[in-house]
Design an enzyme around this catalytic site. Structure first.
Site, PDB file in Angstrom:
ATOM      1  N   ASN A   1       0.844  -1.194   0.000  1.00 17.62           N
ATOM      2  CA  ASN A   1       0.000   0.000   0.000  1.00 17.62           C
ATOM      3  C   ASN A   1       0.877   1.241   0.000  1.00 17.62           C
ATOM      4  O   ASN A   1       1.222   1.791   1.050  1.00 17.62           O
ATOM      5  CB  ASN A   1      -0.947  -0.022   1.204  1.00 17.62           C
ATOM      6  CG  ASN A   1      -2.020  -1.070   1.019  1.00 17.62           C
ATOM      7  OD1 ASN A   1      -2.970  -0.874   0.256  1.00 17.62           O
ATOM      8  ND2 ASN A   1      -1.833  -2.223   1.671  1.00 17.62           N
ATOM      9  N   GLU A   2       1.240   1.646  -1.190  1.00 17.83           N
ATOM     10  CA  GLU A   2       2.158   2.770  -1.376  1.00 17.83           C
ATOM     11  C   GLU A   2       1.493   4.081  -0.969  1.00 17.83           C
ATOM     12  O   GLU A   2       0.264   4.136  -0.810  1.00 17.83           O
ATOM     13  CB  GLU A   2       2.590   2.823  -2.852  1.00 17.83           C
ATOM     14  CG  GLU A   2       3.352   1.599  -3.323  1.00 17.83           C
ATOM     15  CD  GLU A   2       4.765   1.497  -2.742  1.00 17.83           C
ATOM     16  OE1 GLU A   2       5.018   2.060  -1.661  1.00 17.83           O
ATOM     17  OE2 GLU A   2       5.612   0.827  -3.371  1.00 17.83           O
ATOM     18  N   PRO A   3       2.293   5.131  -0.793  1.00 17.53           N
ATOM     19  CA  PRO A   3       1.727   6.433  -0.422  1.00 17.53           C
ATOM     20  C   PRO A   3       0.534   6.786  -1.310  1.00 17.53           C
ATOM     21  O   PRO A   3       0.591   6.616  -2.531  1.00 17.53           O
ATOM     22  CB  PRO A   3       2.895   7.393  -0.650  1.00 17.53           C
ATOM     23  CG  PRO A   3       4.106   6.547  -0.418  1.00 17.53           C
ATOM     24  CD  PRO A   3       3.761   5.179  -0.905  1.00 17.53           C
TER      25      PRO A   3
END
Ligand code: GLP
Length: 626
Positions: free
Chosen positions: A161-163
């Site tokens: 869950n990237e930025p």
């Protein structure tokens, strides 16, 4: 469950438990998992575990395997869901998370294959949506996750869950951040080969687990862990969403905890013991925060930052400032091997004996020049007997293209006289065939790895020689943990320790330089440090060891903070340029962000900001306090 109990943890919005090291934390977590499994079983239902990949959970998985083998813990009814999978990789791919889990855990315990769940990285694009929805359904059908294990990426991600991932995101296809791809570059032999997408459980999916444990080891994770634990809940750091989960917990080793307020600014949470080390840390912090040299700090600034108690001990800021300033000033020396015939009472290193036998240990080739190339040159030019020992071959970082180039040169040279050079022709064509047969991501056969190690060896030798090290003083140990392993699968063994020990016993150095004490314990540097420590401890009764000082340098990792530095070796512009040239000898593998010596310039700027003399660059060291 650990509740927030002490004021020391007042800034921590995820309950955080600190451990001396990762194996200790992993053992405690494995016990918790065992209890959970037994409890679910007693209640007549199947335990459901959420699992993670990466280096971080490796010590935990090893502990689960131990519980299975030695304490008969069965996983026969356990259901598992993994967080994520690279998109585009099939299950047999060397870097697929499926294969990772198989090798690190599943193959060693009695989990039933039908109870294992990972997203499938090979589903066609138009089926991804349904595949993800089915994954969510499967978790729900299993009764939800009892305990989710998490690591944290350097972007603060959990799963992938990237930025930008929202709090209620669900399982989906996601593009990978540049930092994440850079971190995976070594595994994939280059950033270009790292997949661009992954399928990951969403933040919302993860937060539905009944209990969450997030872990981080090593100094490289310290900043991001502190931001996730103490900063605001934000989509920019998906791990921060654990703050609002009622049963989330964070486990850190000592190195990963250093950016927490209770460690960094203990007086703010009422814990300062004001030891000399803590006092130094606080004063330097105040100077850098106030953008003032140490000697210009006033009483008022101490009071405003909750450090009045410190002032009461010293009477006035003036006395405190002078003491800390002098201490910092005394870390600076142009004589890393000690200044012969000088008064050494307040110098970092002893004057005698002179010259010293110095041993520089580099876990991987290039660690040495990155961390202390300037100091190596100084030691040699000041007449010390400097030896460099490369503990591993470093071949896992070398691309096939490099090996192909060398094999072709050998082939073409040999073909000029094919009868005489038949064996060489066979060797070179064998290498080319092996590369072809394994494909870009197959496991490299030992012979290919050896060739790559020799390529790196040549570069390491050139770099060391360019700093004045005598060729006869360069050793390559090729520790078996590395030669026989691969990233995240390294196992330190007695032969590794014996090899390091034999170098120590032969040289009996007065100084040893090494890195890795604060590294992730599964990394090459972390394991190399453990090998050294064990070899050292096995020789504690030898007379030379009492007179040997061990200095720690920083290789790839971020620099020490000023209060940690015990020896600061300034470099002139010419010396820095020479160091940079030595780093550039490594043509087959480079770390762009460390190539230009900027880290050493930054350390010098910090010293300048604190009010000591202004230098072009500084290499920093800490003493290993055994
Ligand atoms: C990957 C994984 C994460 C993991 C992270 C950190 O991005 N998808 O689940 O936490 O890497 O990896 P490591 O533990 O190797 O530092």
């Amino acid at each position: 469950m650990s509740a927030r109990t002490s004021p020391a943890e007042a800034f921590e919005k995820i309950p955080t438990v600190l451990y001396a090291d990762a194996p200790e934390a992993a053992a405690a977590l494995a016990q918790e998992v065992r209890d959970l499994i037994l409890e679910c079983r007693a209640n007549g239902r199947a335990p459901v575990l959420g699992l993670a990949t990466g280096s971080t959970p490796v010590p935990f998985y090893r502990e689960l395997i131990r519980l299975h083998r030695e304490e008969n813990l069965s996983f026969a009814d356990v259901i598992t869901f993994n967080l994520d999978e690279y998109y585009g990789l099939n299950r047999h791919h060397r870097e697929s998370y499926f294969r990772f889990m198989q090798e690190q855990l599943f193959a060693h315990i009695d989990l039933q294959p039908h109870n294992i769940h990972l997203p499938d990285g090979t589903v066609p694009l138009d089926e991804v949506f349904n595949h993800c929805a089915a994954y969510e359904d499967a978790i729900r059908d299993a009764g939800g996750i009892d305990l989710q294990i998490l690591g944290i990426g350097r972007t603060g991600h959990i799963g992938f869950n990237e930025p930008g991932s929202s709090r209620d995101s669900i399982t989906r296809l996601i593009p990978l951040d540049r930092v994440t791809r850079l971190d995976a570059a070594a595994d994939f032999l280059g950033e270009a080969n790292v997949p661009r997408f992954a399928i990951t459980m969403g933040v919302g999916t993860i937060l539905q687990a009944r209990r969450l444990v997030i872990m981080a080891w090593g100094s490289n994770k310290a900043d991001i862990a502190a931001r996730a634990i103490e900063g605001p809940e934000t989509e920019a750091i998906s791990a921060s969403f654990l703050q609002s989960h009622p049963h989330a917990r964070c486990l850190l080793d000592r190195a990963a905890s250093t950016a927490l307020t209770r460690i960094r600014l203990p007086w703010l949470v009422g814990r300062a013991a004001w030891t000399p080390a803590e006092t130094r840390r606080a004063v330097l912090w105040l100077a850098l925060t106030e953008h003032k040299p140490v000697l210009k700090l006033r009483d008022g600034e101490y009071n405003e930052h909750g450090m009045a108690e410190l002032l009461t001990r010293y009477g006035k800021a003036y006395h405190l400032n002078i003491e800390v300033f002098n201490r910092q000033q005394q870390t600076i020396t142009g004589w890393p091997g000690g200044k012969p015939h000088a008064d050494d009472t307040s110098r970092p290193e002893r004057a005698a004996p002179f010259p010293k036998t110095v041993l520089v240990l580099a876990p991987e080739p290039q660690d040495d020049v990155l961390g202390m190339g300037g100091t190596m040159e100084r030691l040699v030019s000041q007449g010390h007997d400097v030896h460099v020992c490369y503990l591993t071959g470093g071949d896992l970082r070398i691309t096939d293209a490099e090996a192909i180039r060398f094999a072709r040169v050998l082939l073409e040279t040999s073909e000029q006289d094919p009868l005489r050079w038949k064996e060489q022709i066979d060797y070179a064509s064998g290498i080319l065939e092996e590369i072809d047969a394994k494909g870009p991501f197959g496991d490299p056969p030992a012979r290919l790895r050896r060739l790559k190690a020799l390529i790196r060896r040549g570069e390491a030798r050139d770099a060391a020689i360019s700093l004045g090290i005598k060729p006869a003083h360069i050793r390559f140990l090729d520790l078996p943990f590395y030669t026989e392993g691969r990233y995240r699968q390294f196992h330190l063994g007695a032969p590794d320790i014996a090899l390091v020990g034999s170098v120590l016993a032969t040289l009996r150095p007065h100084q040893i330089y090494l890195t890795g004490d604060l590294a992730d314990p599964s990394s090459v540097q972390g394991i190399a440090f453990m090998a050294f420590k064990a070899a050292w401890e096995a020789r504690l009764n030898q007379p030379w060891i009492e007179h040997c000082r061990v200095w720690l340098y920083r290789g790839h990792q971020s620099e020490y903070t000023p209060h940690e530095i015990e020896m600061a070796v300034p470099l002139s512009p010419d010396q820095l340029a020479q160091k940079v040239q030595s780093i550039q000898k490594f043509q087959s593998h480079t770390l762009p962000d460390l190539l230009d010596g900027e880290r050493n310039r930054q350390t010098a700027r910090t010293y300048d900001d604190l009010g000591t003399a202004e230098y072009e660059a500084i290499e920093a060291f800490r003493c290993w306090h055994r």
